[in-house]
Design a protein around this motif. Structure first.
Motif, PDB file in Angstrom:
ATOM      1  N   MET A   9       0.807  -1.604   0.199  1.00 38.49           N
ATOM      2  CA  MET A   9      -0.436  -0.090   0.149  1.00 38.49           C
ATOM      3  C   MET A   9       0.620   1.351   0.018  1.00 38.49           C
ATOM      4  O   MET A   9       0.824   2.757  -0.813  1.00 38.49           O
ATOM      5  N   THR A  10       1.783   1.519   1.342  1.00 46.89           N
ATOM      6  CA  THR A  10       2.868   2.409   0.437  1.00 46.89           C
ATOM      7  C   THR A  10       3.844   2.796  -0.454  1.00 46.89           C
ATOM      8  O   THR A  10       3.342   3.729  -1.043  1.00 46.89           O
ATOM      9  N   LEU A  11       3.756   1.391  -1.405  1.00 46.47           N
ATOM     10  CA  LEU A  11       4.931   1.506  -2.974  1.00 46.47           C
ATOM     11  C   LEU A  11       3.519   1.748  -3.771  1.00 46.47           C
ATOM     12  O   LEU A  11       3.884   3.031  -4.188  1.00 46.47           O
ATOM     13  N   GLY A  12       2.512   1.569  -3.243  1.00 49.02           N
ATOM     14  CA  GLY A  12       1.413   2.050  -3.953  1.00 49.02           C
ATOM     15  C   GLY A  12       1.431   2.831  -4.488  1.00 49.02           C
ATOM     16  O   GLY A  12       0.977   4.184  -4.839  1.00 49.02           O
ATOM     17  N   ALA A  13       1.661   4.103  -2.556  1.00 46.85           N
ATOM     18  CA  ALA A  13       0.590   5.476  -2.537  1.00 46.85           C
ATOM     19  C   ALA A  13       1.570   6.290  -3.424  1.00 46.85           C
ATOM     20  O   ALA A  13       1.960   7.740  -3.903  1.00 46.85           O
ATOM     21  N   LEU A  15       4.100   5.080  -5.881  1.00 44.50           N
ATOM     22  CA  LEU A  15       3.829   5.197  -6.862  1.00 44.50           C
ATOM     23  C   LEU A  15       2.921   7.032  -7.664  1.00 44.50           C
ATOM     24  O   LEU A  15       3.541   6.790  -8.634  1.00 44.50           O
ATOM     25  N   PHE A  16       1.727   6.652  -7.491  1.00 41.88           N
ATOM     26  CA  PHE A  16       0.595   7.503  -7.241  1.00 41.88           C
ATOM     27  C   PHE A  16       1.078   8.994  -7.063  1.00 41.88           C
ATOM     28  O   PHE A  16       0.210   9.927  -8.084  1.00 41.88           O
ATOM     29  N   ILE A  17       1.595   9.666  -6.150  1.00 42.90           N
ATOM     30  CA  ILE A  17       2.175  10.540  -6.378  1.00 42.90           C
ATOM     31  C   ILE A  17       3.404  10.250  -7.152  1.00 42.90           C
ATOM     32  O   ILE A  17       3.048  11.707  -7.151  1.00 42.90           O
ATOM     33  N   ILE A  55      14.538  13.586  -3.579  1.00 46.50           N
ATOM     34  CA  ILE A  55      13.539  14.795  -2.654  1.00 46.50           C
ATOM     35  C   ILE A  55      12.522  14.575  -2.515  1.00 46.50           C
ATOM     36  O   ILE A  55      11.898  14.713  -0.730  1.00 46.50           O
ATOM     37  N   ILE A  56      11.552  14.604  -2.810  1.00 51.50           N
ATOM     38  CA  ILE A  56      10.284  13.924  -2.797  1.00 51.50           C
ATOM     39  C   ILE A  56      10.541  12.980  -1.598  1.00 51.50           C
ATOM     40  O   ILE A  56       9.562  13.005  -0.984  1.00 51.50           O
ATOM     41  N   LEU A  57      10.980  12.233  -2.243  1.00 51.08           N
ATOM     42  CA  LEU A  57      10.377  10.135  -1.884  1.00 51.08           C
ATOM     43  C   LEU A  57      10.626  10.101  -0.895  1.00 51.08           C
ATOM     44  O   LEU A  57      10.529   9.908   0.535  1.00 51.08           O
TER      45      LEU A  57
END
Length: 67
Positions: A9-13, A15-17, A55-57
């Motif tokens: 779920m974290t990886l999906g979020a 990737l979505f962002i 930086i964002i990640l």
């Protein structure tokens, strides 16, 4: 199994962002990205885009870790 679900779920979020950032802010064509065109060959290295995404990640994972 709940640990794997949380990771997915974290990886999906994330990737979505990142996808939203690329869609709305046209990342990948920022000043400072290296483009070399010679004849029929084009070399493209998105150095500034890579730094910005990193930086964002980093910020996203920092805030996820705190909560």
């Amino acid at each position: 199994m709940s640990g794997i679900g949380k990771i997915l779920m974290t990886l999906g979020a994330v990737l979505f962002i990142v996808g939203l950032l690329f869609y709305f802010f046209k990342l990948g064509k920022l000043p400072g990205d290296i483009v070399i065109k010679k004849g029929n060959t084009t070399f493209y290295f998105p150095i500034v885009t890579s730094i910005l995404v990193s930086i964002i990640l980093s910020l996203i994972f920092y805030f996820l870790r705190r909560f």
